[in-house]
Write an enzyme that holds these catalytic residues in place. Structure first.
Site, PDB file in Angstrom:
ATOM      1  N   ILE A 192     -14.135   6.160  -6.999  1.00  0.00           N
ATOM      2  CA  ILE A 192     -14.704   5.326  -8.111  1.00  0.00           C
ATOM      3  C   ILE A 192     -13.272   4.771  -8.702  1.00  0.00           C
ATOM      4  O   ILE A 192     -12.927   3.413  -9.163  1.00  0.00           O
ATOM      5  CB  ILE A 192     -15.614   5.847  -8.972  1.00  0.00           C
ATOM      6  CG1 ILE A 192     -17.061   5.798  -8.862  1.00  0.00           C
ATOM      7  CG2 ILE A 192     -15.716   4.924 -10.446  1.00  0.00           C
ATOM      8  CD1 ILE A 192     -18.038   6.699  -9.653  1.00  0.00           C
ATOM      9  N   ALA A 217     -11.313   2.223  -6.650  1.00  0.00           N
ATOM     10  CA  ALA A 217     -12.104   0.957  -6.197  1.00  0.00           C
ATOM     11  C   ALA A 217     -11.954   0.470  -7.849  1.00  0.00           C
ATOM     12  O   ALA A 217     -11.756  -0.946  -7.726  1.00  0.00           O
ATOM     13  CB  ALA A 217     -13.288   1.005  -6.281  1.00  0.00           C
ATOM     14  N   GLU A 218     -12.076   0.931  -8.873  1.00  0.00           N
ATOM     15  CA  GLU A 218     -11.998   0.330 -10.131  1.00  0.00           C
ATOM     16  C   GLU A 218     -10.414  -0.250 -10.645  1.00  0.00           C
ATOM     17  O   GLU A 218     -10.435  -1.436 -11.209  1.00  0.00           O
ATOM     18  CB  GLU A 218     -12.531   1.061 -11.135  1.00  0.00           C
ATOM     19  CG  GLU A 218     -14.059   1.320 -11.173  1.00  0.00           C
ATOM     20  CD  GLU A 218     -14.968   0.160 -11.919  1.00  0.00           C
ATOM     21  OE1 GLU A 218     -14.029  -1.091 -11.943  1.00  0.00           O
ATOM     22  OE2 GLU A 218     -16.093   0.294 -11.873  1.00  0.00           O
ATOM     23  N   SER A 219      -9.585   0.772 -10.432  1.00  0.00           N
ATOM     24  CA  SER A 219      -8.274   0.420 -11.018  1.00  0.00           C
ATOM     25  C   SER A 219      -7.034   0.685 -10.359  1.00  0.00           C
ATOM     26  O   SER A 219      -5.974   0.399 -10.503  1.00  0.00           O
ATOM     27  CB  SER A 219      -8.130   1.425 -12.357  1.00  0.00           C
ATOM     28  OG  SER A 219      -7.899   2.693 -12.004  1.00  0.00           O
TER      29      SER A 219
END
Length: 116
Positions: free
Chosen positions: A11, A14-16
């Site tokens: 996560i 993918a997010e940052s």
């Protein structure tokens, strides 16, 4: 919170892309890209502090897993689009961004699990 480390790492990727200072066009902040409302709800005072951000993000994601009966795909959809959208659509919302987010996270997750 009982959430698989490899899934949290996926996560964050993918997010940052592991950038603790990341800010999205919608105002999400930090490693796990917490929206201000989510940060407040999860008691994250500084969303740019990696430890606080991850703790708040994992706490939030664990709530989503409970809400969606441990269904990782629905929890990821809710993390990206919001739990209400998942409930309204009775599944993954038909948003390209959400579907791509789920695919990216699951690809990273598979890769990280294989490297253990």
């Amino acid at each position: 919170f009982g959430v698989d480390f490899s899934l949290i790492k996926a996560i964050i990727k993918a997010e940052s892309d592991f950038n603790p200072r990341a800010i999205s066009h919608t105002g999400a902040r930090g490693l796990m890209q917490l929206m201000p409302r989510t940060s407040n709800h999860m008691k994250v005072e500084d969303p740019f502090d990696p430890e606080e951000n991850i703790l708040g993000g994992v706490r939030y994601f664990s709530h989503l897993l409970l809400r969606f009966k441990n269904d990782k795909i629905l929890a990821l959809a809710a993390y990206n689009a919001g739990p209400e959208k998942v409930e309204v659509h009775q599944g993954v919302p038909p948003f390209a961004e959400t579907r791509m987010f789920i695919q990216r996270v699951m690809d990273y997750y598979t890769s990280y699990r294989l490297k253990r």
